[in-house]
Design a protein around this motif. Structure first.
Motif: not given
Length: 241
Positions: A78, A81, A85, A141, A145, A156, A177
């Motif tokens: 996490q 990610v 981002d 990711l 899910q 996401v 995805i």
């Protein structure tokens, strides 16, 4: 213009602006004097330093992205990610500052090299940084899910749309995805794929329930919904009931 003039008078001003645009907070432009830097770029182009300016720009941004690339190497899950981002958003923010500053140089690229600054910066950013981490990001990711809202849907969407805008080939790494957030990424669903879609929906609902989300008052379901659903299954899956 001689080389010393470029190196001592014009390039330091341009270099400083590049570094600020690559690192300063998103939406903040107060530290960059647009008129001053724009004038330096214009003078460099007019005095036939377009090609050198172009290569110096790409080298400068590459140094920055290599540094960020190394920072991402120690991140996972996490955290990866979330930071990835932020990196994508920072990149887009820097483009909104860099491209206007280098308008005159961009004309040189379009006329002499049959390309443009946005394409070149995206290509460099992708090869130096994104390609090195995209598989780990996609893996995180996919893992998210399996448990609802481990990674916020907005994050996401931001990551997926950012990857898609950089290189559409990334879709092949995790088609379903991307399909959840990018319209028409996959071909239309066939009848044979409907059972899988129904099962995926059921599993998603089950994850929501296990995460503490209530299904609500089922008595409020519209009258006749069950009959409509039954007829639907009778039509497409006559042996499943």
């Amino acid at each position: 213009m001689i080389s010393a003039e470029y190196e001592q008078e014009y390039w330091p001003t341009i270099q400083n602006a590049i570094d600020l645009l690559l690192t300063q907070s998103i939406g903040h432009r107060g530290l960059v004097s647009f008129e001053n830097v724009y004038s330096c770029v214009y003078k460099c182009v007019c005095k036939n330093y377009s090609e050198r300016l172009y290569h110096d720009l790409l080298f400068e941004v590459k140094i920055h992205w290599e540094k960020v690339n190394h920072e991402l190497e120690v991140k996972a899950g996490q955290v990866l990610v979330k930071i990835f981002d932020s990196v994508l958003k920072q990149f887009e923010s820097s483009l909104r500052g860099l491209i206007p500053l280098f308008t005159y140089m961009n004309r040189y690229l379009e006329s002499r090299m049959d390309t443009d600054l946005r394409s070149e910066l995206c290509r460099s950013f992708t090869s130096v940084l994104v390609d090195n981490h995209v598989n780990r990001v996609i893996g995180a990711l996919e893992e998210a899910q399996l448990s609802a809202f481990t990674v916020p849907p907005s994050t996401v969407f931001s990551v997926v749309s950012g990857l898609y805008s950089l290189k559409r080939e990334y879709v092949s790494l995790a088609p379903y995805i991307f399909a959840k957030y990018i319209p028409n990424v996959l071909p239309p669903m066939s009848v044979s794929e409907l059972p899988l879609a129904v099962e995926e929906t059921r599993m998603f609902q089950q994850n929501l329930i296990e995460s503490g989300f209530s299904r609500g008052d089922q008595s409020k379901k519209r009258t006749g919904d069950s009959d409509i659903l039954s007829k639907y299954y009778e039509c497409f899956f006559p042996n499943s009931l």
